[in-house]
Design an enzyme around this catalytic site. Sequence first.
Site, PDB file in Angstrom:
ATOM      1  N   LYS A 169       0.844  -1.151  -0.103  1.00 50.88           N
ATOM      2  CA  LYS A 169      -0.151  -0.085  -0.074  1.00 50.88           C
ATOM      3  C   LYS A 169       0.778   1.304   0.038  1.00 50.88           C
ATOM      4  O   LYS A 169       1.547   1.712   0.996  1.00 50.88           O
ATOM      5  CB  LYS A 169      -1.003   0.067   1.264  1.00 50.88           C
ATOM      6  CG  LYS A 169      -2.147   1.125   0.991  1.00 50.88           C
ATOM      7  CD  LYS A 169      -2.411   1.878   2.205  1.00 50.88           C
ATOM      8  CE  LYS A 169      -1.583   3.010   2.545  1.00 50.88           C
ATOM      9  NZ  LYS A 169      -1.230   3.939   1.852  1.00 50.88           N
ATOM     10  N   GLY A 200      -4.952   3.681  -1.999  1.00 50.75           N
ATOM     11  CA  GLY A 200      -5.778   4.368  -0.833  1.00 50.75           C
ATOM     12  C   GLY A 200      -5.373   4.631   0.287  1.00 50.75           C
ATOM     13  O   GLY A 200      -3.966   5.084   0.232  1.00 50.75           O
ATOM     14  N   GLY A 202      -3.902   5.180   4.059  1.00 51.88           N
ATOM     15  CA  GLY A 202      -3.424   4.707   5.232  1.00 51.88           C
ATOM     16  C   GLY A 202      -4.247   4.846   6.433  1.00 51.88           C
ATOM     17  O   GLY A 202      -4.313   3.654   7.111  1.00 51.88           O
ATOM     18  N   GLY A 206      -4.914   0.946   6.843  1.00 58.36           N
ATOM     19  CA  GLY A 206      -3.774   0.741   7.813  1.00 58.36           C
ATOM     20  C   GLY A 206      -3.920  -0.430   8.802  1.00 58.36           C
ATOM     21  O   GLY A 206      -3.438  -1.535   8.779  1.00 58.36           O
ATOM     22  N   GLU A 244      11.301   1.694   9.513  1.00 64.49           N
ATOM     23  CA  GLU A 244      12.068   2.786   8.762  1.00 64.49           C
ATOM     24  C   GLU A 244      11.429   4.249   9.036  1.00 64.49           C
ATOM     25  O   GLU A 244      10.604   4.325   8.221  1.00 64.49           O
ATOM     26  CB  GLU A 244      12.439   2.588   7.233  1.00 64.49           C
ATOM     27  CG  GLU A 244      12.896   1.197   7.193  1.00 64.49           C
ATOM     28  CD  GLU A 244      14.184   0.590   7.574  1.00 64.49           C
ATOM     29  OE1 GLU A 244      14.963   1.780   7.844  1.00 64.49           O
ATOM     30  OE2 GLU A 244      14.511  -0.305   7.681  1.00 64.49           O
ATOM     31  N   CYS A 278      14.883  11.202   4.117  1.00 64.54           N
ATOM     32  CA  CYS A 278      14.898  10.869   5.427  1.00 64.54           C
ATOM     33  C   CYS A 278      16.404  11.095   6.156  1.00 64.54           C
ATOM     34  O   CYS A 278      16.576  10.986   7.381  1.00 64.54           O
ATOM     35  CB  CYS A 278      14.395   9.616   5.667  1.00 64.54           C
ATOM     36  SG  CYS A 278      14.994   8.121   4.695  1.00 64.54           S
ATOM     37  N   GLU A 378      11.984  16.452  13.115  1.00 64.26           N
ATOM     38  CA  GLU A 378      12.079  16.333  11.675  1.00 64.26           C
ATOM     39  C   GLU A 378      11.153  17.218  11.034  1.00 64.26           C
ATOM     40  O   GLU A 378       9.883  17.483  11.289  1.00 64.26           O
ATOM     41  CB  GLU A 378      11.614  15.052  11.552  1.00 64.26           C
ATOM     42  CG  GLU A 378      11.927  14.864   9.997  1.00 64.26           C
ATOM     43  CD  GLU A 378      11.621  13.315   9.605  1.00 64.26           C
ATOM     44  OE1 GLU A 378      10.468  12.947   9.906  1.00 64.26           O
ATOM     45  OE2 GLU A 378      12.526  12.626   8.971  1.00 64.26           O
TER      46      GLU A 378
HETATM   47  P1  NAD Z   1       3.383   8.809   7.050  1.00 59.53           P
HETATM   48  O1  NAD Z   1       3.733   7.959   8.362  1.00 59.53           O
HETATM   49  O2  NAD Z   1       2.269   9.930   7.173  1.00 59.53           O
HETATM   50  O3  NAD Z   1       2.859   8.071   6.046  1.00 59.53           O
HETATM   51  C1  NAD Z   1       3.465   6.931   5.428  1.00 59.53           C
HETATM   52  C2  NAD Z   1       2.680   5.534   5.074  1.00 59.53           C
HETATM   53  O4  NAD Z   1       1.818   5.167   5.960  1.00 59.53           O
HETATM   54  C3  NAD Z   1       1.680   6.126   3.820  1.00 59.53           C
HETATM   55  O5  NAD Z   1       1.434   4.922   3.039  1.00 59.53           O
HETATM   56  C4  NAD Z   1       0.349   6.546   4.517  1.00 59.53           C
HETATM   57  O6  NAD Z   1      -0.644   6.245   3.828  1.00 59.53           O
HETATM   58  C5  NAD Z   1       0.467   5.231   5.696  1.00 59.53           C
HETATM   59  N1  NAD Z   1      -0.371   5.662   6.783  1.00 59.53           N
HETATM   60  C6  NAD Z   1      -0.743   6.891   7.231  1.00 59.53           C
HETATM   61  N2  NAD Z   1      -1.580   6.656   8.430  1.00 59.53           N
HETATM   62  C7  NAD Z   1      -1.569   5.224   8.562  1.00 59.53           C
HETATM   63  C8  NAD Z   1      -2.108   4.277   9.607  1.00 59.53           C
HETATM   64  N3  NAD Z   1      -2.995   4.920  10.773  1.00 59.53           N
HETATM   65  N4  NAD Z   1      -1.756   3.136   9.636  1.00 59.53           N
HETATM   66  C9  NAD Z   1      -1.086   2.596   8.741  1.00 59.53           C
HETATM   67  N5  NAD Z   1      -0.629   3.344   7.639  1.00 59.53           N
HETATM   68  C10 NAD Z   1      -0.811   4.598   7.731  1.00 59.53           C
HETATM   69  O7  NAD Z   1       4.804   9.304   6.385  1.00 59.53           O
HETATM   70  P2  NAD Z   1       4.996  10.392   5.101  1.00 59.53           P
HETATM   71  O8  NAD Z   1       4.665  11.665   5.613  1.00 59.53           O
HETATM   72  O9  NAD Z   1       4.186   9.656   4.281  1.00 59.53           O
HETATM   73  O10 NAD Z   1       6.534  10.081   4.986  1.00 59.53           O
HETATM   74  C11 NAD Z   1       7.559  10.913   5.770  1.00 59.53           C
HETATM   75  C12 NAD Z   1       8.388  10.097   6.837  1.00 59.53           C
HETATM   76  O11 NAD Z   1       8.794   8.963   6.456  1.00 59.53           O
HETATM   77  C13 NAD Z   1       9.354  10.960   7.478  1.00 59.53           C
HETATM   78  O12 NAD Z   1       9.327  10.927   8.898  1.00 59.53           O
HETATM   79  C14 NAD Z   1      10.598  10.386   6.861  1.00 59.53           C
HETATM   80  O13 NAD Z   1      11.658  10.543   7.642  1.00 59.53           O
HETATM   81  C15 NAD Z   1      10.176   8.884   6.779  1.00 59.53           C
HETATM   82  N6  NAD Z   1      10.816   8.195   6.101  1.00 59.53           N
HETATM   83  C16 NAD Z   1      11.832   7.413   6.527  1.00 59.53           C
HETATM   84  C17 NAD Z   1      12.629   6.546   5.757  1.00 59.53           C
HETATM   85  C18 NAD Z   1      13.680   5.452   6.232  1.00 59.53           C
HETATM   86  O14 NAD Z   1      14.193   4.836   5.423  1.00 59.53           O
HETATM   87  N7  NAD Z   1      13.971   5.509   7.706  1.00 59.53           N
HETATM   88  C19 NAD Z   1      12.647   6.453   4.425  1.00 59.53           C
HETATM   89  C20 NAD Z   1      11.967   7.475   3.614  1.00 59.53           C
HETATM   90  C21 NAD Z   1      10.791   8.406   4.641  1.00 59.53           C
END
Ligand code: NAD
Length: 471
Positions: A169, A200, A202, A206, A244, A278, A378
């Site tokens: 997803k 869709g 998260g 999720g 991650e 990230c 962050e």
């Molecule tokens: P996010 O947590 O908002 O969303 C990530 C994913 O989670 C999306 O697919 C989203 O639809 C889904 N999601 C949202 N709410 C959810 C829930 N309640 N249950 C399950 N899934 C849910 O993060 P973002 O804003 O899309 O991404 C940015 C973040 O990702 C930053 O904090 C960044 O540092 C981190 N990141 C980490 C790495 C790494 O390798 N450590 C790499 C890239 C990004």
Amino acid sequence: MKRYEKLFINGQWVAAEGTGWTTLINPATEAPVAEVINASQADVDKAVKAARAAFSSWSQTSSAERAEYIRKLQKALEARKEELAIAISQTMGCPIKWARIIQVNCVAAFAKFADRAAEMDVEKQVNNSLVVREPVGVCAFITPWNYPLYQLIGKVAPALAAGCTMVLKPASITPLQDLIFAECVEEIGLPAGVFNLLTGKGGELGDALVTHPEVDMVSFTGSTGTGARIQRLAADSIKRVCLELGGKSPLIITEDAPLAEAVRSGVRDVMINSGQTCICQTRMLVPRSRYEEAVVLAKQYAEEMPVGAIDDENTDIGPLSSLAQRETVLKYIRAGLEEGAKLVTGGVERPEGFDKGAYVRPTIFRDVHNKMTIAQEEIFGPVIAMIPYDTIEEAIEIANDSKYGLSSGVWAANKEEGLKIARRIRAGQCYVNGGDFNYDAPLGGYKQSGNGREWGDFGIHEFYEIKSIQL
Ligand code: NAD
């Protein structure tokens, strides 16, 4: 406008049970790009069951067979690289020149996992026991929008190599490269149910994915808050959870480092992809004796990076991925000013000539204390905090004074000196004197940046169980 109304489940494009839509927006122009169907929880159940059904045969394929499928997938992706770059650029705002390099070049690394499939054949005799590796099972993958193809490959390729089946997803605002990937899966004839794709939100899907009794492992990349929630939800059924998460990485520049080179590389590291990387090093730690000089250089290097349209080949800095992300970043810039940090360049005004779009001026703060919000949280935007220090011990202390531990950097007089400091930073990665990003190196976090490692040989370790057979 193109509409994507089907989901890829059990090797076929099927109508979704869900009825809502997500409109994808070009964050540079605010124009709609496409509409994509939102899957429902009933679709989650269908996809997971398809993955479960496929597991019994896919897990029994030979590593050579799986390697062959991985190589075919990589070829299919290679043939669509420009389309992938455009899709990513238009939905998350990475300038096209950079999208080709930092977003899409990772396709080459996909095939490395073909070779790594043989890792699954490694067996060890221990006294009367035979220790073998077996795929962990059905995996649920949830990925973010900042490097959407890279995130897909970092999970899907090792999972295929290990013999797992999966449901992916992607972030709701950037699913196009995942849809292209599913087309490649169909084209090469990967067995039905091995890879399933749900588009869709998260927040809506999720919980159903993470708590599904037929899911054995969840691998999530995204924010620390969502990761923590996933870990809690998955705990009830004792699923393996790989996270991650976010970062607030330091860059230590030493007194005798080549200052201009160090500052230039530090500024570019953050500003490329508009700070939405990230692992980017957003806290620049500079010796007080060279601080004023470093501030002047940082301003110069940030201001010489062209902000522009995403389809302009000269553009270095595009918009943020969405207007919502722009608001988040502006809030942090205001917090920096309120807490007493001083602007070197940038700020809350729009870049000149950009009266719409999710643009934020490349921003550098000076006189930042590590306890300030902009040094602890962050931001995920083009914002650097320049922090002065007096001794290298103090610099290491500041570097480690963070709830995160994803990445870090050191610029020293030479690599040997840099390595000494790198060993003392509590983070999953360290870049010494501008060392290149390496797809064969593991990536993952210490502390609240997550657990587990993706990429490199370690990338496949998350995807197998170890069994000992007593003979
Ligand atoms: P996010 O947590 O908002 O969303 C990530 C994913 O989670 C999306 O697919 C989203 O639809 C889904 N999601 C949202 N709410 C959810 C829930 N309640 N249950 C399950 N899934 C849910 O993060 P973002 O804003 O899309 O991404 C940015 C973040 O990702 C930053 O904090 C960044 O540092 C981190 N990141 C980490 C790495 C790494 O390798 N450590 C790499 C890239 C990004």
